[in-house]
Design a protein around this motif. Structure first.
Motif, short mmCIF file in Angstrom:
data_model
loop_
_atom_site.label_atom_id
_atom_site.label_comp_id
_atom_site.label_asym_id
_atom_site.label_seq_id
_atom_site.Cartn_x
_atom_site.Cartn_y
_atom_site.Cartn_z
N MET A 46 47.17 40.09 43.98
CA MET A 46 47.03 38.94 44.66
C MET A 46 47.75 37.88 44.60
O MET A 46 47.74 36.83 45.37
CB MET A 46 45.36 38.85 44.94
CG MET A 46 44.67 40.31 45.59
SD MET A 46 43.12 39.58 46.13
CE MET A 46 42.35 39.21 44.18
N ALA A 47 48.30 37.66 43.27
CA ALA A 47 48.89 36.32 42.94
C ALA A 47 50.58 36.58 43.02
O ALA A 47 51.22 35.97 42.28
CB ALA A 47 48.41 35.96 41.51
N GLU A 74 44.26 43.72 51.50
CA GLU A 74 43.78 44.72 52.34
C GLU A 74 43.23 45.99 51.78
O GLU A 74 42.29 46.74 52.24
CB GLU A 74 44.70 45.03 53.68
CG GLU A 74 44.94 43.78 54.58
CD GLU A 74 45.98 43.82 55.52
OE1 GLU A 74 46.76 44.93 55.05
OE2 GLU A 74 46.67 42.88 56.12
N THR A 75 43.99 46.52 50.73
CA THR A 75 43.88 47.51 50.02
C THR A 75 42.43 47.50 49.27
O THR A 75 41.87 48.52 49.10
CB THR A 75 45.02 47.80 49.15
OG1 THR A 75 46.11 48.02 49.95
CG2 THR A 75 45.02 49.37 48.61
N ASP A 103 34.96 38.30 39.41
CA ASP A 103 35.45 37.71 38.08
C ASP A 103 36.91 36.98 38.15
O ASP A 103 37.21 36.17 37.70
CB ASP A 103 35.71 38.95 37.03
CG ASP A 103 34.64 39.74 36.53
OD1 ASP A 103 33.51 39.14 36.42
OD2 ASP A 103 34.86 41.09 36.21
N ALA A 104 37.66 37.64 39.45
CA ALA A 104 38.86 36.97 39.60
C ALA A 104 38.74 35.20 40.25
O ALA A 104 39.42 34.53 40.25
CB ALA A 104 39.58 37.57 40.73
N LEU A 105 37.29 35.13 40.68
CA LEU A 105 36.90 33.80 41.25
C LEU A 105 37.08 32.86 40.18
O LEU A 105 37.29 31.75 40.53
CB LEU A 105 35.70 34.03 41.79
CG LEU A 105 35.37 34.64 43.16
CD1 LEU A 105 33.74 34.81 43.56
CD2 LEU A 105 36.21 34.23 44.34
N GLU A 119 41.84 31.81 45.38
CA GLU A 119 41.84 31.93 46.77
C GLU A 119 42.01 33.26 47.46
O GLU A 119 41.19 33.51 48.32
CB GLU A 119 42.73 30.93 47.31
CG GLU A 119 42.81 30.73 48.83
CD GLU A 119 41.27 30.09 49.41
OE1 GLU A 119 41.41 30.29 50.63
OE2 GLU A 119 40.85 29.28 48.91
N ALA A 120 42.55 33.80 46.76
CA ALA A 120 42.97 35.37 47.39
C ALA A 120 41.70 36.14 47.15
O ALA A 120 41.14 36.92 48.13
CB ALA A 120 44.22 36.09 46.61
N ALA A 121 40.97 35.95 46.13
CA ALA A 121 39.76 36.95 46.00
C ALA A 121 38.82 36.37 46.77
O ALA A 121 38.06 37.28 47.58
CB ALA A 121 39.31 36.58 44.42
N VAL A 122 38.57 35.15 46.91
CA VAL A 122 37.25 34.78 48.23
C VAL A 122 37.77 35.15 49.48
O VAL A 122 37.05 35.66 50.11
CB VAL A 122 37.07 33.42 47.96
CG1 VAL A 122 38.27 32.38 48.83
CG2 VAL A 122 35.71 32.96 48.57
#
Length: 799
Positions: free
Chosen positions: A165-166, A178-179, A193-195, A202-205
């Motif tokens: 995501m990064a 999406e996956t 955890d990624a938050l 941002e991608a995680a949320v």
């Protein structure tokens, strides 16, 4: 000892394995020398030999990397299958197999998926990220094929996708989000955890906000982050927590509370519902759209249009309303068409364009009216929809709506003509400019530029448009004459020549041949039946018929197309075959039916004929449909896939349509047809296949084995269709009864249980009365079947 030769015949894997066991070094040397041979059979043998090496030799791997790019798909399949073998470096295997995902051949792509699954299952995180990096340069098709692969690999894939995501590539970032959403609640702990990591926050949320599978433990973990010391983490945790609460609230939602006392008992008009809007919002009515009562859905859609406001979640409303355009109840479709533009605005354009071909005239007429009314506020969406229409009639209705807009549509059309990716979008833009009579300088320049388009359809449409709009323009005349002189495609060359004549003021004369040039006087007056055409057989030579193909009268075109069926060499003449294929788009149904019949009889090469036959089936009239299906069936099992895809693309497939199609499918095609009940066929194709088998009834008894496997499909609607097919086609016996009994026991969905009961009744009703007379009737036979069910599952028997 047998001498190694790769040039005599195409070798089977067992023979190659035997040769490798006896003469490994000689086989490898011969194969390496012939990987680039000019003969396809030799290259296939060489690639097969190298692919069966275990462990893989380094020199063989270099040659297989060459074979992986071969023009022949069989060679590529052999090459790709070798990269997951023992002895191949992980990075080398991953690189080759990821590229194989983008192959045009489904077999190569599937072997690449299987190979990647095996390689990545044994590899570490570095190899997983290597695969993701390679996907950054891949096509959209490759990403689609990679998605189920990562889902299959399970928990370890979640960590890799979270890190992706990064990624520096925006397409990979979107694909990873999406996956991950496809993993459901399995991915939520890793995303939480990624938050806490700034690059992924941002991608995680955003990923969490697009998901719906949460439970209370996830909310507890997020609650701890909301009260944490880091303000940035607190902000994203609060957003994620709000998304979870909203998803859980939707999951627990029930039917909306509406002030009208008869809302849930009968169909109401918009005027009657106008007094029931207080305290109701559009989002609260979404749950009602899943109700099984048609009048509840119709009332809810009408009320949704009355209460819709600017801040409503349009994506949610659009995804809930659009499926109702294909509802089985006319009143639901009519209410949806009336409400769509008011609820979701310009996003309604594709749905309204599709609804213009609804089989009910009230719905199609309302859709055309709504589309015309919406057009001034949705010009860009309407122009975009021109290029995505599947059927010509849809395109014509969209152009009608665009014509009501006028000048504001010229700039978007010109832009689409210049920058449209799909050839159909560019051709539609040309048709739009012609429809609006765009004679301005910018449109003229765009149409002249389109004469050099890579697609022949766009060039022909541009020539036609220039001829219609710029009469007397010397610059346009010169451009058209140049195209007519240099064009290699006869249809485009003819279109350019005719357009140049129009620009020069020379209108072409009507193409009506003199009576003396026709085989008989009646040939040009009416459609002749088969005995009449056979009586003229002496005058209907292939060369003579070739001259009749340019006549403008429908009767002549129809008789010519039908008469060509009597000449066995018609299928070998490229010009005649091209004319017959073009006649599948004729404005007269009788001409289209005659052309389809002749193509089925003369059987030109399938690659030339099967795709246009299937495309013509998408919106064919019943009489034409019968000839199209007959022609497709004459090509055997290879035409089944295109036929099913075309039928699936129809706006609405009624039971009467299924009965007509089923009657034209020969019994010998049942087993090949039944194979489309399984993956990788599309879900809609599998459902249509089950419906066709049910419509064939006892003629489809050979489909039983495939039906018995397909009934295990967990998707409810498909299972209902397969159960219905078993009841109508399977041989009445304890085997079919037991399969239905088991499904009805462990599937608690009401729709499945009702379908099982109906299927069992169909089985019993099809019994020969003589078979059950001694047992006391159908009920007694059913009891006998029940007693015969195996004792291995006592719970099933009790159920």
């Amino acid at each position: 000892m047998e001498q190694v030769s790769l040039e005599l015949e195409e070798l089977a894997p067992r023979k190659v394995a035997s040769l490798l066991a006896d003469q490994r070094e000689a086989c490898v040397a011969a194969a390496c020398d012939r990987v680039a041979d000019g003969r396809t059979m030799v290259r296939r043998n060489a690639a097969l030999v190298l692919s069966l090496l275990e462990p893989m030799a380094p020199e063989a791997l270099e040659k297989l990397d060459i074979a992986r790019k071969d023009a022949d798909p069989i060679v590529r399949r052999h090459a790709v299958s070798a990269f997951s073998a023992t002895g191949v470096a992980t990075d080398t295997a991953v690189a080759a197999l990821v590229r194989g995902l983008n192959d045009d051949d489904d077999g190569v792509a599937q072997l690449s998926v299987d190979g990647l699954r095996r390689v990545l299952a044994k590899a570490g995180p570095a190899s997983w990220m290597r695969a993701v990096d390679l996907l950054a340069d891949a096509s959209f098709v490759t990403l689609i094929r990679a998605t189920p692969l990562f889902h299959h690999l399970g928990e370890r894939a979640i960590v890799t996708l979270t890190a992706a995501m990064a990624h520096h590539n925006g397409t990979i970032r979107r694909w990873a989000r999406e996956t991950l959403q496809g993993f459901g609640e399995q991915a939520v702990p890793v995303l939480i955890d990624a938050l806490q990591r700034a690059p992924l926050r941002e991608a995680a949320v955003r990923t969490i906000e697009g998901m719906t599978a949460f439970d209370d433990s996830h909310i507890e973990r997020l609650a701890g982050l909301v009260g944490g010391p880091d303000s940035a983490t607190q902000a994203v945790a609060f957003r994620a927590l709000a998304a979870m609460h909203k998803a859980l609230a939707r999951r627990r939602q029930r039917l909306a509370s509406v002030g009208h006392p008869e809302f849930y008992t009968r169909s109401l008009s918009e005027k009657q519902l106008a007094s029931a809007t207080e305290g109701v919002d559009a989002e609260a009515l979404v749950w009602n759209l899943r109700d099984g009562r048609w009048y509840v859905k119709a009332n809810s859609v009408t009320l949704m249009a009355l209460v819709a406001k600017k801040g409503d979640p349009r994506d949610l409303l659009a995804s809930s309303l659009k499926p109702l355009l294909r509802d089985g109840e006319v009143d639901v479709r009519l209410a949806t068409v009336r409400a769509l533009a008011r609820v979701i605005g310009s996003e309604a354009v594709p749905g309204l364009v599709e609804a213009t071909l609804d089989p009910d005239p009230r719905v199609s007429g309302e859709a055309r009216g709504q589309l015309t009314a919406l057009a001034p506020r949705a010009v860009s969406a309407l122009v975009k929809a021109l290029g995505t229409t599947r059927r010509d009639a849809e395109l014509m209705h969209a152009l009608d709506a665009l014509a009501a807009v006028g000048a504001p549509a010229l700039a978007p059309l010109t832009a689409q003509l210049a920058r449209g990716i799909a050839p159909r979008a560019r051709a539609a833009a040309v048709m739009g400019l012609v429809r609006l009579e765009a004679a301005d300088a910018e449109s003229r320049a765009g149409l002249i530029a389109a004469l050099d388009d890579v697609d022949e359809t766009v060039r022909a449409e541009a020539a036609h448009g220039l001829g219609a709009l710029f009469v007397g323009d010397s610059g346009v005349f010169a451009a058209l004459r140049q195209l007519a002189a240099s064009e290699s495609v006869s249809e485009v060359r003819r279109a350019a020549s005719l357009a140049a004549d129009r620009v020069a003021g020379r209108e072409p004369s009507p193409k009506v041949l003199a009576p003396a040039q026709l085989p008989s006087e009646a040939f040009g007056v009416r459609v002749l039946d088969e005995p009449e055409l056979r009586a003229l057989a002496g005058d209907l030579t292939l060369e003579g018929l070739r001259g009749l193909t340019n006549d403008g009268r429908a009767a002549v075109r129809c008789n010519t197309a039908a008469a060509l069926a009597f000449d066995t060499s018609a299928g070998e003449d490229e010009e005649i075959v091209r004319w017959l294929v073009l006649s599948l788009k004729d404005s007269e149904p009788a001409v289209r039916a005659a052309a389809a019949h002749t193509l089925g009889v003369s059987k030109p090469p399938p690659m030339v004929v099967v795709p246009p036959l299937a495309k013509a089936l998408t919106d064919a009239a019943p009489d034409v449909e019968a000839e199209l299906i007959g022609a497709l069936m004459s090509y055997g099992r290879g035409a089944l896939g295109p036929m099913l895809e075309a039928l699936t693309d129809r706006f609405h497939v009624a039971p009467a349509d299924l009965e007509r199609v089923a009657k034209r499918i020969p019994t010998g095609m049942v087993r090949p047809l039944a194979h489309y009940l399984h993956r990788p066929a599309r879900y809609s194709v599998r459902g249509l296949t089950a419906d066709l088998i049910a419509s064939m009834g006892p003629r489809a008894v050979d489909a039983w084995e495939d039906l018995a496997k397909a009934v295990e499909e967990p998707l409810g609607l498909l299972r209902v269709k397969v159960v219905n097919a078993i009841g109508r086609s399977a041989t009445p016996s304890v085997g079919a009864y037991e399969a239905l009994l088991i499904v009805g026991n462990y599937d608690n969905r009401a729709s499945v249980k009702v379908a099982v009961e109906g299927a069992i009744e169909h089985l019993v009703a099809r019994l020969d009365p003589a078979d059950v007379a001694a047992a006391g009737g159908h009920d007694a036979q059913k009891d006998a079947w029940f007693r015969s069910v195996t004792e291995s599952s006592a719970r099933v028997k009790r159920g």
